[in-house]
Scaffold this active site. Structure first.
Site, PDB file in Angstrom:
ATOM      1  N   ARG A  50      -9.970 -11.683   2.453  1.00 31.64           N
ATOM      2  CA  ARG A  50     -10.791 -12.786   1.928  1.00 31.64           C
ATOM      3  C   ARG A  50      -9.993 -14.093   1.924  1.00 31.64           C
ATOM      4  NH1 ARG A  50     -11.505  -9.400  -3.537  1.00 31.64           N
ATOM      5  NH2 ARG A  50     -11.221  -7.777  -1.966  1.00 31.64           N
ATOM      6  N   LYS A 109       0.846  -1.199   0.000  1.00 33.75           N
ATOM      7  CA  LYS A 109       0.000   0.000   0.000  1.00 33.75           C
ATOM      8  C   LYS A 109       0.883   1.252   0.000  1.00 33.75           C
ATOM      9  CE  LYS A 109      -3.819  -1.772   2.893  1.00 33.75           C
ATOM     10  NZ  LYS A 109      -4.920  -1.652   1.918  1.00 33.75           N
TER      11      LYS A 109
HETATM   12  N1  BES Z   1      -7.964  -3.830   4.873  1.00 36.77           N
HETATM   13  C1  BES Z   1      -8.189  -3.382   3.545  1.00 36.77           C
HETATM   14  C2  BES Z   1      -9.509  -2.645   3.366  1.00 36.77           C
HETATM   15  C3  BES Z   1      -9.677  -1.354   4.121  1.00 36.77           C
HETATM   16  C4  BES Z   1      -9.541  -0.164   3.467  1.00 36.77           C
HETATM   17  C5  BES Z   1     -10.044  -1.345   5.449  1.00 36.77           C
HETATM   18  C6  BES Z   1      -9.735   1.017   4.141  1.00 36.77           C
HETATM   19  C7  BES Z   1     -10.233  -0.167   6.135  1.00 36.77           C
HETATM   20  C8  BES Z   1     -10.089   1.014   5.474  1.00 36.77           C
HETATM   21  C9  BES Z   1      -8.183  -4.564   2.592  1.00 36.77           C
HETATM   22  O1  BES Z   1      -7.397  -5.633   2.958  1.00 36.77           O
HETATM   23  C10 BES Z   1      -7.694  -4.090   1.280  1.00 36.77           C
HETATM   24  O2  BES Z   1      -6.550  -3.735   1.201  1.00 36.77           O
HETATM   25  N2  BES Z   1      -8.556  -4.087   0.291  1.00 36.77           N
HETATM   26  C11 BES Z   1      -8.207  -3.675  -1.023  1.00 36.77           C
HETATM   27  C12 BES Z   1      -8.724  -4.723  -1.964  1.00 36.77           C
HETATM   28  C13 BES Z   1      -8.198  -4.617  -3.350  1.00 36.77           C
HETATM   29  C14 BES Z   1      -6.721  -4.892  -3.407  1.00 36.77           C
HETATM   30  C15 BES Z   1      -8.967  -5.612  -4.199  1.00 36.77           C
HETATM   31  C16 BES Z   1      -8.878  -2.320  -1.276  1.00 36.77           C
HETATM   32  O3  BES Z   1      -9.966  -2.092  -0.749  1.00 36.77           O
HETATM   33  O4  BES Z   1      -8.287  -1.515  -1.942  1.00 36.77           O
HETATM   34 MN    MN Z   2      -5.393  -5.393   2.239  1.00 37.58          MN
END
Ligand code: BES
Ligand code: MN
Ligand code: ZN
Length: 507
Positions: free
Chosen positions: A354, A280
């Site tokens: 997931r 990230k």
């Molecule tokens: N933990 C994150 C989602 C999240 C985002 C939680 C903001 C709390 C606040 C999750 O694991 C994630 O990174 N999701 C990605 C998925 C994508 C790579 C398909 C996302 O939401 O960008």
């Molecule tokens: Mn994630």
């Protein structure tokens, strides 16, 4: 905060502040409402003068503090907005606003004048619960890492007065139940707020064991060796890059009713989500200690359900791992075999929730044959984009379960919005080389493709997925528009909601 109930009038109990609600006034001349007359007597001349000069308008968030003579404490009036718009969530907000306004001002004890918060729309039992919620949650601060802080209200009493003294027994029952729920919420907030250097998967397992001992619930912890024997390739892949190995934590509460149903409650427990190899950007990483909020909510839910003797048997499952980049991390392109034999094509290591949940869901369905499965997960940013940071997405394969959760949402003020799950979304997560893929090239319907992925591990059991990425925590920015009972940090969203469901709808 310690909560209590007193059948006497708020004017005769000895406290640092008496708190009353005031509805918004119209433009016409109006006299001081009868419910506030006793507050007026406590500060002779002052309340009537402020009222006549229209210094008190009753607008939302308006706080008026009047001092009683001879150092006998304060009269605090909190605006409730128009009477016609009043609802239980405004009771919660108003109580929290009052408690927060008093922080650092030397008020340690407070009494709510219950009658000023009761209307046709908010009967006394809901007002009692709302005042308790607002006082405890609005007064909550995460203090473990602070060497000093402003002292706040420590004791809150809800005064029934002659208007409600006859309902004392029923109101006491409502308050006692709310008290247990709030203890679990605070416990959950403390755990979620604890940063990833301390709150590792092993530490969460210890916390679960402590809760299990406290409330008499069986706790089983599967460590990385056991997980390998059980072919939990999803959790092991996600946790593979961390020095703190993953844990699958199972809590079993036997249920209050003989022959009752079994409900599984499963939570995402990523102790830190860096994104892994699909790393990230720095800004998106700052809040990712909160990525364990779902699993910690499960701990709070099982605790409350056990203490309140909820009718169904409840199986809590916490899927805990830390998602970090390293030489032992899982990678985009990896193929993972999970507990129930289904395979995952990993295309993005940041879609890790997931993958971790795949084993937990497959495991609980196979081992416990639940009648229903509910999962809570900070799963997608897409859900936050769709619904904002106050509302969780609800995706359900069963209308009765969805209706029960929506009813619990209305009762607790934890907002849910149901989203669709169709063959369109199922098609998007099909993989060319595995059973399912964890990422799609198209950035569309991200909350729903995530749900379609999870569904493949639940099978045909009635299932509801709560995407709590938005409402699970508050930042200094989002705090500005959140209600006063959500302080900065973890909210423990889902604890009051799902426990309510287990108490009422889960039979
Ligand atoms: N933990 C994150 C989602 C999240 C985002 C939680 C903001 C709390 C606040 C999750 O694991 C994630 O990174 N999701 C990605 C998925 C994508 C790579 C398909 C996302 O939401 O960008
Ligand atoms: Mn994630
Ligand atoms: Zn995550």
């Amino acid at each position: 905060m310690k909560l209590g109930l007193d059948r006497r009038d708020a004017g005769v109990v000895s406290v640092d502040a008496v708190v009353s609600g005031v509805f918004e006034r119209g433009e016409k001349d109006d006299t001081l409402p009868r419910s506030l007359a006793k507050d007026g007597e406590a500060v002779p001349g002052h309340l009537t003068a402020a009222w006549e000069r229209r210094e008190i308008r009753g607008r939302r968030k308006e706080i008026t503090v009047l001092h009683r003579p001879a150092g006998k404490g304060r009269i605090v009036l909190v605006g409730l907005g128009p009477r016609s718009d009043y609802g239980a969530d405004l009771t919660r907000r108003a109580a929290a606003e009052a408690v927060r306004a008093l922080r650092g001002r030397g008020a340690r004890t407070l009494a709510f004048r219950l009658a000023t918060f009761v209307t046709e729309a908010v009967p006394a039992d809901l007002a009692v619960r709302g005042l308790a919620d607002g006082a405890v949650l609005g007064g909550y601060e995460f203090l473990r890492y602070r060497s000093s802080h402003d002292a706040g209200v420590e004791e809150g009493t809800i005064c029934l007065g002659e208007e409600h003294a006859r309902e004392e027994a029923a109101l006491r029952r409502a308050l006692d139940e709310e008290d247990v729920l709030l203890e679990s919420v605070v416990r959950t907030r403390e755990i979620v707020n604890t940063p990833a250097d301390t709150a590792t998967p092993e530490w969460l397992a210890e916390e679960a064991r402590r809760v299990g001992k406290e409330v008499g619930v069986r706790v089983t912890v599967y460590d990385e060796k056991k997980l390998a024997e059980m072919h939990c390739g999803g959790l092991l892949a996600v946790g593979g890059g961390s020095a703190h190995p993953p844990r699958l934590i199972v809590l079993e509460y036997g249920g209050g009713a003989r022959g009752g149903r079994t409900i599984a409650v499963v939570g995402k427990g990523i102790t830190f989500d860096s994104g892994g190899i699909s790393i990230k950007p720095a800004e998106a990483m700052a809040d990712m200690k909160f990525d364990k909020a779902g699993a910690c909510a499960v701990l709070g839910i099982v605790r409350a359900a056990a203490l309140l003797k909820a009718p169904p048997r409840v199986i809590g499952v916490m899927a805990c791992a830390e998602n970090l980049p390293s030489g032992s991390s899982y990678r985009p392109g990896d193929l993972v075999r999970t507990y129930n034999g289904r395979t995952i094509e990993v295309l993005n290591t940041d879609a890790e929730g997931r993958v971790a949940l795949s084993d937990a869901l497959g495991f609980v369905v196979d081992r416990f044959h639940p009648d229903e499965v509910i999962d809570l997960a900070t799963l997608t940013g897409a859900c936050v984009t769709a619904l904002g940071d106050d509302t969780a997405g609800l995706i359900a394969t069963d209308d009765r379960l969805a209706a029960g959760l929506l009813a619990a949402s209305a009762a607790t003020g934890e907002p849910l919005w149901r989203l669709p799950l169709t063959d369109y979304h199922r098609e998007l997560v099909k993989s060319d080389i595995a059973d399912v893929r964890n990422h799609t090239e198209m950035k569309i319907a991200g909350a729903l493709t995530a749900a379609a992925f999870l569904e493949t591990f639940v099978g045909r059991v009635p299932w509801a997925h709560l995407d709590i990425a938005g409402p699970s925590f508050t930042t200094p920015t989002t705090r500005k528009w959140q209600p006063a009972y959500q302080n900065i940090g973890a909210t423990a969203f889902g604890v009051r909601l799902v426990t309510r469901y287990l108490l009422d709808g889960g039979k």
